[in-house]
Motif scaffolding. Structure first.
Motif, short mmCIF file in Angstrom:
data_model
loop_
_atom_site.label_atom_id
_atom_site.label_comp_id
_atom_site.label_asym_id
_atom_site.label_seq_id
_atom_site.Cartn_x
_atom_site.Cartn_y
_atom_site.Cartn_z
N ARG A 112 10.48 6.03 -2.24
CA ARG A 112 9.38 6.75 -2.89
C ARG A 112 8.10 5.92 -2.81
O ARG A 112 7.03 6.43 -2.48
CB ARG A 112 9.75 7.01 -4.36
N ALA A 115 6.70 5.88 0.68
CA ALA A 115 6.12 7.18 1.03
C ALA A 115 4.79 7.38 0.31
O ALA A 115 3.82 7.87 0.89
CB ALA A 115 7.10 8.30 0.68
N ASP A 116 4.73 6.99 -0.95
CA ASP A 116 3.48 7.14 -1.71
C ASP A 116 2.39 6.23 -1.15
O ASP A 116 1.22 6.62 -1.08
CB ASP A 116 3.72 6.82 -3.20
N TRP A 119 1.15 7.80 1.98
CA TRP A 119 0.38 9.01 1.67
C TRP A 119 -1.04 8.66 1.22
O TRP A 119 -2.02 9.19 1.75
CB TRP A 119 1.10 9.82 0.59
N MET A 240 -0.11 4.84 -9.64
CA MET A 240 0.66 6.03 -9.32
C MET A 240 1.85 6.12 -10.24
O MET A 240 2.59 5.15 -10.40
CB MET A 240 1.10 6.00 -7.86
N PRO A 241 2.08 7.27 -10.86
CA PRO A 241 3.19 7.40 -11.78
C PRO A 241 4.52 7.52 -11.04
O PRO A 241 4.56 7.83 -9.86
CB PRO A 241 2.87 8.69 -12.53
N LEU A 263 -3.10 8.30 -10.90
CA LEU A 263 -3.49 8.81 -9.58
C LEU A 263 -2.45 9.78 -9.06
O LEU A 263 -1.28 9.40 -8.85
CB LEU A 263 -3.64 7.63 -8.61
N THR A 264 -2.85 11.02 -8.87
CA THR A 264 -1.94 11.97 -8.24
C THR A 264 -2.61 12.66 -7.05
O THR A 264 -1.97 13.47 -6.40
CB THR A 264 -1.47 13.06 -9.24
#
Lengths: 352, 352
Positions: A112, A115-116, A119, A240-241, A263-264
């Motif tokens: 995760r 990937a974040d 992104w 980022m959560p 941050l989303t």
């Protein structure tokens, strides 16, 4: 008195003169007498031959020595309390003046987290921002790779000498960053990485950046230190959560509780960056050609038009004018001598 | 004048008398004249026979009618702007005075959402708090199930009459909640669920609770409405984070940005609940027996000892004293008549 490149190199090499004193010198906070004495002390302590040897090594090894005497010494970096008097750069040093956002996080990142990181680095790159990170395994590497994959430039700050890439597994990545970005360090050629280098390195990652995005971090991790340094430097911190019970989310959740922006979406970053910068990314208020192509008097008028009513920080003027830092500084000093502008704390204000 | 149960039922049934006016009456905000007139208006409008028929139906159908005339009408519910003058309860109505935390979220919950709902409901139950929710599919159901599985009680608030369980798939769950908790509604027997019932139902979910945990929610969902109602009622709102790009996280991330507490551990909830309550969960400041077993004069002294210097809300005194609401109210009124306490806005203050 403006210190020369050799002066700054001497300041960097001289024992007992730290980056804090260099920062005071750099920002003009010492009086002429104190500044001259500091430089003289450094030049006394450091043999001219040593400086020349260093410059020769750099020339032979395709390494640029970047000091505040150079136009591409980044203005945002000059604003931190302890800016480096000397940086070694491999790649395109001019990129350092571009607006950057740091992406940092766990070395042992989850899928995760990786990937974040990829992104957000992709999104930042597409928004015209440079991704700055630390070339580490995990989040750092994923961020650099994604920036390159998006066709962008990326900046890697090292915790070792410019000729000592760490970790070994990122030798190939480092070579590509050098081609499409820059490798930056304040550590001397030949210096191996060491644990105590990383906090110093981290202050440069945030110091070069307008904001720091923490992607994934354990509760007591280096990334949190970077985030706190960034906040202390006045830079925006974004976290980022993760899901509630993800141990890899603990650091970011803690930062969010402490006031970091959740941050989303890329918009969360763009909304928080200085408005003038975001405008600049899309369409500069005054194009570089427009100001730099004009005669000195016209330049001064155009410059004055860029000031906010309550005054503007150097950085804002730099971004709005499109001038390089040295030229802008020269122009501001002229305007100051003319009594048309003045320095007040961190800002330049118009006097009429 | 204290309205009787029949008065409150008439107030609930009378057209044109809303919960807001009932709330004013309930909290003693109408003068004696206004209160008497309101009650008289309601009794006029509602035939005594209708009230009796309702009570008979309830008696035959194992349904308790709960009005503010009963001791177990929850003090926290009486504090909301629009408390219900009448509730139908199936199960143990006394549980409604216990400290509750609502767990709400998406009907179409992800596996992550269901797991998080079950986790937090389990933790809340083990901490001695009751889980209150809406018996819906998804997060609600998972929360009720987990509370029951942890050996706790749980409270389900319906958007339909007490005899109309919705959704059908939760008939069995509702039966178990009735055994080990309570089904609560303000909708009349026979009433089917309807979309416009749910916002009214949601204000009771938050109104019964000290805090509301939102587990998973889309950006424009009923759970966010519940959360905002809860905040407007002065209740704590907690939101569970999700990964940055999870659409099911958008609602919670929005709440966190708006000021909701980020929830990653049961401690996040316990830390935010009223201190006196948390102390009460572990060891009551004054045991119920201690106050209620004492003579009236002693009770009054003990009660006065429970006041905060700046005054205390009714709820805090209720929790500290261990008295039931009606007894506490009676004691406070006696103290008020004696000139030893006074009401100031929402607080009771000591006068000497």
């Amino acid at each position: 008195m403006q210190p020369t490149a050799a002066d700054w190199i001497a300041l960097a090499l001289a024992p007992g003169i730290g980056p804090v004193r260099c920062g005071a010198l750099l920002r003009g906070e010492l009086d002429a007498c104190g500044a001259a004495a500091t430089v003289a002390q450094a030049r006394e302590a450091v043999a001219e031959e040593r400086i020349q040897r260093l410059l020769q090594w750099c020339a032979r090894n395709d390494t640029q020595v970047l000091t505040p005497a150079e136009a591409c010494y980044p203005a945002v970096l000059a604003m931190i309390p302890d800016p480096p008097p000397m940086l070694f750069v491999r790649g395109d040093a001019h990129l350092l003046t571009r607006p950057q956002v740091a992406v940092v996080g766990a070395r042992r990142a989850s899928r995760r987290g990786l990937a974040d990181a990829a992104w957000i680095a992709d999104e930042l790159t597409r928004a015209g921002l440079l991704v700055t990170s630390g070339l580490a395994l995990g989040v750092d590497g994923a961020a650099h790779e994604a920036a390159l994959a998006a066709g962008g430039w990326t900046i890697a700050v090292l915790g070792s000498g410019p000729d000592r890439i760490y970790p070994q597994r990122h030798l190939d990545l480092a070579a590509r960053v050098r081609q499409r970005g820059a490798l930056v360090t304040e550590f001397m050629p030949g210096m191996a990485p060491a644990p105590h280098h990383f906090p110093r390195r981290n202050r440069l990652i945030s110091g070069l950046s307008l904001g720091v995005v923490v992607v994934e971090a354990a509760e007591h991790s280096g990334s949190l230190i970077t985030a706190r340094l960034a906040a202390a430097q006045g830079r925006e911190v974004f976290a980022m959560p993760a899901t509630a019970r993800d141990p890899g989310g603990r650091g970011c959740h803690r930062l969010i509780r402490e006031g970091a922006r959740l941050l989303t979406s890329i918009d969360d970053v763009l909304e928080e960056l200085p408005v003038e910068l975001c405008a600049g990314l899309k369409q500069p208020a005054v194009s570089s050609a427009e100001v730099s192509g004009a005669g000195p008097a016209q330049v001064e008028d155009k410059l004055l038009a860029l000031f906010d009513a309550e005054g503007s920080v150097f950085d804002a003027l730099l971004l709005r004018s499109g001038l390089d830092a040295a030229t802008l500084n020269a122009r501001l000093v002229e305007l100051e001598l003319d009594g048309r502008v003045a320095r007040e704390h961190q800002r330049w204000v118009r006097l009429m």
